[in-house]
Design an enzyme around this catalytic site. Structure first.
Site: not given
Length: 927
Positions: A364, A668, A672
């Site tokens: 990410d 996070d 996800d």
């Protein structure tokens, strides 16, 4: 039902699924629109059509009676619980593994032999392994429980024209829900009215800043992250307020779709568990074949059936590596402890090893590769440009530039900090933001040149505010200037909007001159091209015309002071960590919900992109348009995936796995969670991560830093090395013990080892010698070698040759010593004691060789693993005890031996060590 405009009515489908509406030329059943479709079409409709479709009232909402009917029809607004298949089935699943079958067989065999303590230990290992597996499966369900808890809150809803507070569980399609700043959105809503509404959607879409919302209908194909007339269940209202009609509840929301993805994504076997499964199958076949051959040969030679069966059992007991599961678990646990010191918490033991085999890291952007703190990086005034140092909300850094900022720069910073509702404060050594990240960045850059917010508020107290609105695209505040008693207006907003409201621009000397709009727009375009978010600042100075303070009077009275360009900056350790991953043969890919320009700018700074490969940035829209046959190749080639949905992120991970990669995924947010679960190893963030992401992950980073992943990869490789070393060390003993029994049966000779003696060797050496390899330090250069090929077997051909060589040395040495002692007057107990000690001594010499599979033991340093030396000393005491203590002699059938026998035993050990060293020298490339 209320809310139906004249001239539009519902028809009934003959024999069909319920009421049908004809909206904008599209036929939609009410049953679909009221709860069973995932609000995919509502952003493309006007509010008038949505009201009609859901048969509600945009002012009075639903009636209590209708709400009760819909609640009964569509169920509560909760995410469904996943079926676990029953407690007994989940427990039995933990025993469905060939290695477990081997261990159970070993426990049964030892029990039949009367070794009840040994049997209990082996079966305890089986139960512990089953308990660990059960706990891992339970964690996956905990991830779904966290998702369900995200939508349980109190909601404000209008029913029968009255505002009420009800449980979010009781919301139904068609409800009119009211939102205020700080609220958690309880359902998917199509907005029908709003006032400066901004929603933090980072947990769902990955958008790094709150999204300004609007009411207007959007094109039907608009991606979820860009549907600004919708708000989504589980997101947070950052500012403003509004109201919307519930278009999807429970499992039909976007959050519900993610819930389904998490439930459908399978927790994959790790490289280690897959290799151990294959290894145990092969081992099982070998054991059964050797035992059968032993029994058959004994019968053919006319030996006693019971004795022959006992020999076959002894062979099976010797060939089973009882200590392997414990060694694997302890080695992984030690790796977990080491990782905890390096700021990573392992939630599932095999994850530490999986990192060592990782070939691709899908990271990410926000909070992992970046600070997750917006920072002003560049300033522009009509006379000069400036770079700003420092990162995050800590007001450390300075403004650097060749030109003079003067009054223009000062007023630009004053406007950014004064026309601002955010607050940045220090708490426990950390700088925290309350408010919008963009405004926080403007507060901090002002503080870097000494403009204190408290002093600013005292010198320029605010009198009035025109709040930011997505339509007007600016915010303005009216202040009193204490020093002069006059008023001053501070403004900030979109560049084009602010420029259009300005009558001139301010120079470094404070003088007002004609506006050069083209120069400001070109500067803004250049800054945006670097992936920066650009805002313009302007003032109406104290000596300017006072034409009032409202949206009508303000345009044409402002003076442009400059531009402020900001970015969520990369972490300082991220770029070196990316380089380390590349040098280790690990490909790093960025997957984010943010915009392509922003993602590309960060990727360029981290070394993920270069100017020669612009095609390596792919958007979610690009992915949708890619043909199936070229999808995998495009995914391999690309380095940055921007503006992707949770479904697309999951598909990216699956595609990489199908192409043979071991994939680690960081994340996070709620968005996800499916990819974290699907990945070979999911990595969540402790500080910024949602509970959903943490529960779906295998590892949690306590510092949210990508550099910790690189450290974890290093530890993972060390763990895999140590497990391999233990297997290479223990298998020759098991194979040798089996072969000794087989040779005795074939030759019709006395057994050199009894089953109890074999169990003694296996159990004591595994604990006191083999497990010490778990504490072996990582070898030098471990991060300069490529990842292990996932298809590569646990044992290479060279290592198999090494195992067979040592097993042969064990058989030859033990058989020679046994026959020497037996033929020279020793009784059978003494001869067996000598043979048993040969196995232990050769294993001890071989242990030092196994500290490295490629390098000489002397080059590693004799004292670099002191626990190994303690283990050798403890094993020596145990061997003396079983050899010389009468109670041990009685239990295990041993007898005391003389010093000359020990010399022969040590000679066998020394010769074996020399032979293995020569083999290692000849086969130095075993990696």
């Amino acid at each position: 039902m209320s809310g139906r405009p004249p001239g539009r009515k519902a028809a009934t489908r003959v024999g069909g699924a319920g009421p049908v509406l004809f909206v904008g030329g599209v036929t939609v059943t009410l049953e679909q629109s009221a709860g069973t479709s995932r609000s995919d079409e509502h952003h493309g409709m006007s509010t008038h059509e949505v009201v009609l479709l859901l048969e509600t009232d945009p002012q009075r909402g639903l009636s209590d009676a209708e709400a009760a009917r819909r609640l009964d029809r569509y169920g509560p607004n909760v995410l469904p619980a996943a079926g676990g298949g029953g407690l007994l089935r989940r427990i039995l699943r933990q025993f469905h593994n060939p290695l477990i079958y081997v261990l159970i067989a070993a426990g049964v065999v030892t029990a039949v032999l009367g070794e009840y303590v040994d049997s209990a230990v082996i079966l305890a290992v089986v139960l512990i392994n089953a308990g660990i597996g059960y706990a891992q499966e339970s964690r996956a369900e905990a991830a779904l429980d966290s998702l369900r808890s995200m939508v349980r809150t109190e909601a404000r809803v209008i029913r029968d024209g009255e505002l009420r507070a009800i449980s979010s569980d009781d919301l139904v399609p068609g409800d009119l829900v009211v939102l205020e700043a700080g609220d958690k959105v309880p359902v998917d809503l199509r907005l029908v009215r709003l006032a400066e509404l901004r929603v933090d959607e980072s947990a769902l879409t990955g958008e790094s800043v709150p999204v300004d919302k609007l009411e207007a209908e959007l094109p039907v194909g608009t991606p979820v992250a860009d549907r600004r007339n919708m708000v989504w269940s589980g997101t947070l209202v950052a500012a403003g307020g509004g109201a919307g009609i519930a278009v999807a509840t429970g499992a039909e929301t976007e959050l519900g779709q993610i819930h389904r993805l998490v439930g459908a994504a399978e927790a994959l076997a790790t490289p280690l568990t897959r290799k151990l499964a294959r290894f145990s199958k092969v081992l099982t076949v070998i054991i059964l074949v050797l035992a059968a051959v032993t029994f058959a040969v004994g019968l053919l030679r006319g030996q006693d059936v019971v004795e022959t069966f006992t020999a076959a059992v002894a062979l099976a007991v010797g060939a089973i590596p009882e200590g392997l599961p414990a060694a694997v678990t302890i080695t992984l646990a030690i790796g977990v402890t080491r990782m905890a010191r390096r700021r990573a918490v392992i939630r599932r033991l095999p994850a530490i090893e999986t990192l060592g085999s990782t070939t691709v890291v899908c990271s990410d952007k926000t909070g992992t590769l970046t600070e997750n703190q917006m920072t002003v990086r560049a300033l522009w005034t009509p006379d000069a440009e400036f770079e700003v140092t420092g990162a995050g909300y800590r007001p450390d850094g300075e403004v650097r530039g060749d030109g003079r900022g003067g009054d223009a720069l000062r007023w630009s910073l004053l406007a950014g900090a004064g026309c601002n509702d955010a607050r940045v404060r220090e708490q426990d050594g950390e700088w925290l933001l309350a408010g919008d990240p963009t405004e926080g960045a403007m507060q901090v850059v002002a503080a870097k040149v000494g403009i204190d917010h408290g002093r600013l508020s005292a010198d320029y107290p605010r009198r009035d505010t025109i709040p930011f609105d997505s339509k007007r695209q600016y915010m303005a505040t009216l202040h009193d200037e204490r020093a002069t008693g006059r008023t001053v207006v501070l403004a900030k907003g979109g560049v084009e909007r602010i420029v259009s409201m300005c009558r001139g621009e301010m120079g470094a000397d404070g003088q007002i001159r004609p506006l050069r709009a083209d120069a400001a727009l070109r500067a803004a375009e250049e800054l945006a091209g670097r992936g920066l978010r650009v805002l313009a600042t302007a003032v109406r100075p104290p000596d300017g015309p006072d034409d009032g303070f409202d949206e009508v009077a303000l345009p044409g009275t402002l003076v442009l002071t400059g531009l402020q360009a900001m970015l969520d900056p990369p972490r300082s350790a991220a770029a070196p960590a990316v380089r380390a991953c590349h040098s280790a043969g690990i490909n790093v890919k960025m997957i984010t919900g943010d915009h392509a320009a922003t993602a590309g700018a960060i990727a360029g700074q981290l070394g993920l992109l270069d100017a020669e490969r612009p095609d390596r940035v792919v958007t979610g829209t690009d992915l949708e348009e890619l043909p199936a046959e070229g999808f995998g190749e495009a995914v391999d080639r690309a380095a940055v995936f921007a503006r992707v949905s949770p479904e697309q992120k999951l598909r990216l991970v699956e595609t990489l796995q199908q192409r043979g990669h071991v994939v680690a995924v960081t994340g996070d947010g709620v968005n996800d969670a499916p990819a974290l679960r699907q990945a070979n190893i999911g990595i969540a963030m402790a500080r910024s991560g949602t509970e959903v992401a943490k529960e779906a992950a295998d590892m949690v980073l306590t510092d949210d830093d990508f550099a910790t992943i690189e450290a974890a990869v290093e530890e993972g490789r060390g763990v895999f090395d140590n497990i391999t070393k233990f297997i290479v060390w223990t298998l020759p003993t098991n194979l040798g013990e089996g072969l000794v029994v087989l040779v005795a049966i074939v030759l019709g000779a006395t057994l050199p080892l009894l089953p109890t003696q074999i169990l003694w060797i296996n159990m004591t050496t595994a604990v006191l010698l083999g497990l010490m390899l778990a504490f072996e330090p990582k070898e030098r250069g471990i991060m300069r070698r490529p990842p292990r090929d996932p298809a590569r077997p646990l044992l290479t051909g060279a290592l198999v040759i090494r195992i067979v060589l040592v097993a042969t040395l064990l058989v030859a040495g033990a058989w020679w010593v046994f026959q020497w002692e037996y033929s020279n007057g020793a009784d059978v107990a003494q001869a067996r004691t000598a043979a048993m000690n040969v196995f232990v001594v050769v294993e001890t010499f071989y242990l030092f060789s196994c500290r490295s599979l490629t390098r000489s033991a002397w080059r590693l340093g004799f004292f670099t693993n002191r626990l190994l030396l303690l283990g050798v000393a403890a094993q020596a005491l145990c061997q003396l005890a079983i050899t010389y203590l009468p109670p041990m002699n009685t239990i295990f059938g041993t007898a005391p031996i003389g010093p000359d026998v020990w010399l022969r035993i040590l000679a066998v050990g020394a010769v074996s060590a020399v032979v293995v060293a020569i083999d290692k020298r000849l086969r130095h490339d075993l990696g």
